[in-house]
Design a protein around this motif. Structure first.
Motif, PDB file in Angstrom:
ATOM      1  N   VAL A  88     -95.423  13.126  87.561  1.00  0.00           N
ATOM      2  CA  VAL A  88     -94.419  12.658  87.243  1.00  0.00           C
ATOM      3  C   VAL A  88     -94.302  12.593  85.582  1.00  0.00           C
ATOM      4  N   THR A  89     -93.017  12.232  85.020  1.00  0.00           N
ATOM      5  CA  THR A  89     -92.728  12.471  83.594  1.00  0.00           C
ATOM      6  C   THR A  89     -92.513  10.832  83.361  1.00  0.00           C
ATOM      7  N   LEU A  90     -93.180  10.476  82.315  1.00  0.00           N
ATOM      8  CA  LEU A  90     -92.800   9.164  81.880  1.00  0.00           C
ATOM      9  C   LEU A  90     -92.302   8.962  80.487  1.00  0.00           C
ATOM     10  N   ILE A  91     -91.177   8.603  80.332  1.00  0.00           N
ATOM     11  CA  ILE A  91     -90.340   8.618  78.877  1.00  0.00           C
ATOM     12  C   ILE A  91     -90.575   7.099  78.288  1.00  0.00           C
ATOM     13  N   ALA A  92     -91.226   7.004  77.157  1.00  0.00           N
ATOM     14  CA  ALA A  92     -91.387   5.759  76.332  1.00  0.00           C
ATOM     15  C   ALA A  92     -90.026   5.507  75.283  1.00  0.00           C
ATOM     16  N   ARG A  93     -89.709   4.456  75.329  1.00  0.00           N
ATOM     17  CA  ARG A  93     -88.534   4.381  74.263  1.00  0.00           C
ATOM     18  C   ARG A  93     -88.726   2.675  73.750  1.00  0.00           C
ATOM     19  N   LYS A  94     -88.392   2.619  72.438  1.00  0.00           N
ATOM     20  CA  LYS A  94     -88.187   1.249  71.995  1.00  0.00           C
ATOM     21  C   LYS A  94     -86.681   0.910  72.068  1.00  0.00           C
ATOM     22  N   GLN A  95     -86.579  -0.151  72.798  1.00  0.00           N
ATOM     23  CA  GLN A  95     -85.073  -0.327  73.103  1.00  0.00           C
ATOM     24  C   GLN A  95     -85.123  -1.944  73.327  1.00  0.00           C
ATOM     25  N   LYS A  96     -83.666  -2.364  73.391  1.00  0.00           N
ATOM     26  CA  LYS A  96     -83.262  -3.750  74.128  1.00  0.00           C
ATOM     27  C   LYS A  96     -83.209  -3.371  75.510  1.00  0.00           C
ATOM     28  N   PHE A  97     -83.676  -4.126  76.554  1.00  0.00           N
ATOM     29  CA  PHE A  97     -83.765  -3.881  77.913  1.00  0.00           C
ATOM     30  C   PHE A  97     -83.436  -5.222  78.646  1.00  0.00           C
ATOM     31  N   GLN A  98     -83.238  -5.106  79.999  1.00  0.00           N
ATOM     32  CA  GLN A  98     -82.960  -6.243  80.646  1.00  0.00           C
ATOM     33  C   GLN A  98     -84.219  -6.654  81.409  1.00  0.00           C
ATOM     34  N   LEU A  99     -84.633  -7.703  81.663  1.00  0.00           N
ATOM     35  CA  LEU A  99     -85.822  -7.881  82.592  1.00  0.00           C
ATOM     36  C   LEU A  99     -85.007  -7.754  84.054  1.00  0.00           C
ATOM     37  N   ALA A 100     -85.843  -7.623  85.045  1.00  0.00           N
ATOM     38  CA  ALA A 100     -85.261  -7.476  86.547  1.00  0.00           C
ATOM     39  C   ALA A 100     -84.598  -8.975  86.770  1.00  0.00           C
ATOM     40  N   SER A 101     -85.034 -10.086  86.055  1.00  0.00           N
ATOM     41  CA  SER A 101     -84.276 -11.112  86.267  1.00  0.00           C
ATOM     42  C   SER A 101     -83.129 -11.514  85.206  1.00  0.00           C
ATOM     43  N   GLY A 102     -82.890 -10.513  84.500  1.00  0.00           N
ATOM     44  CA  GLY A 102     -81.588 -10.587  83.789  1.00  0.00           C
ATOM     45  C   GLY A 102     -81.796 -10.833  82.278  1.00  0.00           C
ATOM     46  N   GLU A 103     -82.698 -11.456  81.805  1.00  0.00           N
ATOM     47  CA  GLU A 103     -82.929 -11.805  80.302  1.00  0.00           C
ATOM     48  C   GLU A 103     -83.283 -10.426  79.550  1.00  0.00           C
ATOM     49  N   THR A 104     -82.422 -10.781  78.297  1.00  0.00           N
ATOM     50  CA  THR A 104     -82.707  -9.411  77.281  1.00  0.00           C
ATOM     51  C   THR A 104     -84.074  -9.486  76.403  1.00  0.00           C
ATOM     52  N   VAL A 105     -84.610  -8.466  76.624  1.00  0.00           N
ATOM     53  CA  VAL A 105     -86.010  -8.360  75.763  1.00  0.00           C
ATOM     54  C   VAL A 105     -85.994  -7.024  74.677  1.00  0.00           C
ATOM     55  N   VAL A 132     -93.550  11.342  77.414  1.00  0.00           N
ATOM     56  CA  VAL A 132     -92.568  11.676  76.316  1.00  0.00           C
ATOM     57  C   VAL A 132     -92.398  10.548  75.624  1.00  0.00           C
ATOM     58  N   ASN A 133     -92.484  10.941  74.188  1.00  0.00           N
ATOM     59  CA  ASN A 133     -92.064   9.904  73.264  1.00  0.00           C
ATOM     60  C   ASN A 133     -90.693  10.062  72.915  1.00  0.00           C
ATOM     61  N   GLU A 134     -89.813   9.261  73.410  1.00  0.00           N
ATOM     62  CA  GLU A 134     -88.391   9.475  72.988  1.00  0.00           C
ATOM     63  C   GLU A 134     -88.068   8.511  71.679  1.00  0.00           C
ATOM     64  N   SER A 135     -88.370   7.382  71.701  1.00  0.00           N
ATOM     65  CA  SER A 135     -88.093   6.588  70.361  1.00  0.00           C
ATOM     66  C   SER A 135     -89.291   5.528  69.804  1.00  0.00           C
ATOM     67  N   VAL A 136     -90.426   5.832  70.176  1.00  0.00           N
ATOM     68  CA  VAL A 136     -91.487   4.861  69.679  1.00  0.00           C
ATOM     69  C   VAL A 136     -92.006   4.835  68.400  1.00  0.00           C
ATOM     70  N   PRO A 137     -91.328   4.420  67.133  1.00  0.00           N
ATOM     71  CA  PRO A 137     -91.623   4.864  65.997  1.00  0.00           C
ATOM     72  C   PRO A 137     -93.027   4.790  65.402  1.00  0.00           C
ATOM     73  N   ASP A 138     -93.881   4.057  65.975  1.00  0.00           N
ATOM     74  CA  ASP A 138     -95.564   4.239  65.615  1.00  0.00           C
ATOM     75  C   ASP A 138     -96.072   5.174  66.566  1.00  0.00           C
ATOM     76  N   GLY A 139     -95.371   5.964  67.282  1.00  0.00           N
ATOM     77  CA  GLY A 139     -96.060   6.746  68.114  1.00  0.00           C
ATOM     78  C   GLY A 139     -96.738   6.177  69.596  1.00  0.00           C
ATOM     79  N   ALA A 140     -97.046   6.832  70.511  1.00  0.00           N
ATOM     80  CA  ALA A 140     -97.602   6.015  71.556  1.00  0.00           C
ATOM     81  C   ALA A 140     -98.404   7.040  72.409  1.00  0.00           C
ATOM     82  N   THR A 141     -99.249   6.394  73.379  1.00  0.00           N
ATOM     83  CA  THR A 141    -100.090   7.147  74.186  1.00  0.00           C
ATOM     84  C   THR A 141    -100.096   6.494  75.660  1.00  0.00           C
ATOM     85  N   LEU A 142    -100.771   6.965  76.572  1.00  0.00           N
ATOM     86  CA  LEU A 142    -100.798   6.648  77.856  1.00  0.00           C
ATOM     87  C   LEU A 142    -102.361   6.498  78.097  1.00  0.00           C
TER      88      LEU A 142
END
Ligand code: C2O
Ligand code: CU
Length: 491
Positions: A88-105, A132-142
């Motif tokens: 699998v490929t997992l892509i990390a982003r820092k972003q505004k997104f919607q929870l499954a129940s609709g609220e914006t986070v 893949v770290n697309e846009s997490v400014p501090d860097g990231a790992t798994l």
């Protein structure tokens, strides 16, 4: 004249008193500073737990060890060759997104959602994850929480790898070692990135018809199950044996349980419980911990409650009535029936203490009330030293005024006793153990996974406040640095 002299002496005395206070304070302040870059393998002081110490400096003088310079964590990887069964490929982003129940986070996502996608594998599968770290400014790992992977795949920035910068990627490869419910999360600036959503579930077991995966997380103060606030329902036919895999990705313990029918606690932290019996109590799920609850779905359905009935998941052919969790709690010290551990803790050759306290002082120059480990503040904390094959006992005690979910990487530990009362139920294997204030636990494990492993509190802000140390196998080195040019900051 006499007046002037007196004043002069008075001023000198005041200066003396000021210096007497400031100099030691300044010393404490200065010695608390954490260097901008340091080798985690050299952190703190070695604690051999009464076992043999091996002086690294003198390898060359020991017979058969000439020229030996240890094993780098970078070489302790999973299989380099072989076609992955799960890829699998997992892509990390820092972003505004919607929870499954609709609220914006405003937080972090994995492949566009939080929680990230469920990874499923079977025992023995070769798992390959391209991160893949697309846009997490501090860097990231798994980090593969609870999966006892080879050390080089553990995903801890500054310890087992460098943080993946924006635009970078990192490939993890490991064989799924044991069936169970696990999760993955960033281990770079983890207090912020995990809270913000950089995590997801991973299940090592084939899917079954009645399986429900329930990841609990609080986004901006809104508690969710699988990214949904409030209540929801999964359609499962009556009579099906449902296995509800509950993951607590929050920083605090939460009471969970099935209501509407008795259920069994069939697995804890990815290890089966031996001889589980039906209960109608709640289960206290530590931060970072997992529990598998099993029940035959009744005709009217049942409900997974998380804290209260207002936060619950209906499971069944119809929506079951809402009911709160009972007041009593399953105690794993006595739950289930005993079984062989596979090793003898009485033969431990390392005996460690992990005493958690709190004391006023400076941490990296900042005054405050800080966590202590065996009386020492981060980074001057004990490094628990072991050799491969050791049997290790550790007594974790806590007088810090708060509870701490203690997580050792790379190993499962078994609980021997709590507050001096021996465990008599199923072997209580865990990787994330809630140690309440004024509690003490005796645990044991076999040192069978060489490396440099974090051993920290999974209330992640506590870790970032210094409740962190490491388990270190002798002869292990790391090329990575905390801080430094990769800005590694595991907590
Ligand atoms: Cu779930 Cu050190 O981490
Ligand atoms: Cu803590």
């Amino acid at each position: 004249m006499a007046e002037v002299k007196k004043r002069k002496w008075g001023r000198l005395a005041a200066l003396g008193i000021t210096l007497a206070v400031l100099v030691p304070l300044g010393y404490l302040w200065a010695t608390s500073l954490v260097p901008g870059s340091y080798d985690p393998a050299d952190m703190g002081y070695a604690d051999y737990g009464g076992g043999p110490s091996m002086d690294h400096e003198h390898h060359a003088e020991m017979p058969g060890m000439a020229g030996m310079s240890g094993t780098s964590v970078a070489d302790l990887t999973g299989p380099k060759n072989g076609i992955p069964n799960v890829n699998v490929t997992l892509i990390a982003r820092k972003q505004k997104f919607q929870l499954a129940s609709g609220e914006t986070v405003d937080g972090y996502t994995v492949n566009g959602t939080s929680p990230g996608p469920l990874i499923r594998a079977r025992v023995g599968d070769l798992i390959q994850v391209t991160f893949v770290n697309e846009s997490v400014p501090d860097g990231a790992t798994l980090h593969w929480h609870g999966i006892d992977v080879p050390n080089g795949e553990d995903g801890v920035a500054g310890v087992t790898q460098d943080a993946v910068p924006v635009g970078g990627k990192h490939v993890y490869r490991f064989k799924a070692p044991a069936a169970g419910t696990y999760w993955y999360h960033s281990h770079q600036v983890s207090a912020d990135e995990v809270k913000g959503g950089l995590f997801g579930p991973i299940v090592i077991a084939p899917a079954t018809p009645g399986e429900v995966v329930a990841t609990i997380h609080t986004y901006d103060g809104k508690r969710t199950i699988n990214g949904r606030t409030g209540t929801a329902r999964v359609e499962v036919p009556a009579g099906t044996t449902a296995r509800v895999r509950v993951i607590n990705s929050d920083n605090a313990i939460v009471r969970v349980g099935l209501v509407g029918t008795p259920y069994k606690v069939v697995a804890v932290d990815g290890r089966d419980v031996h001889g589980p019996t039906p209960v109608t109590a709640a289960y206290a799920l530590a931060a970072g911990g997992r529990v598998d609850l099993e029940a035959a779905v009744p005709a009217g359905g049942m409900r997974l409650d998380v804290g209260t009935a207002a936060m619950s998941l209906g499971i069944g052919p119809t929506d079951p009535p809402k009911a709160d969790l009972p007041a009593d709690t399953v105690d794993l010290l006595t739950y289930g029936t005993s079984a062989p551990l596979g090793f003898d803790p009485a033969r431990a050759n390392r005996n460690f203490e992990y005493r958690i306290g709190r004391a006023p002082g400076f941490l990296d120059g900042v005054p405050g009330l800080w966590w202590t480990i065996n009386g020492h503040k981060f980074p001057d904390v004990p490094m628990f030293m072991v050799a491969e094959g050791d049997i290790v006992k550790m007594k974790i005690s806590n007088t810090s005024g708060q509870a701490h979910p203690m997580h050792l990487h790379g190993h499962h530990v078994v609980v021997l006793s709590r507050d001096g009362v021996p465990a008599t139920g199923s072997p209580w294997w865990t990787d994330t153990l809630e140690v309440g204030n004024k509690e003490s636990y005796e645990i044991a494990f076999v040192a069978d996974n060489p490396g440099l492993w974090m051993d920290h509190c999974h209330n992640l802000p506590h870790a970032s406040q210094g409740l962190v140390t490491h388990l270190m196998y002798e002869g292990i080195t790391t090329p990575y640095k905390v801080g430094g040019s990769s800005h590694n900051k595991p907590e």
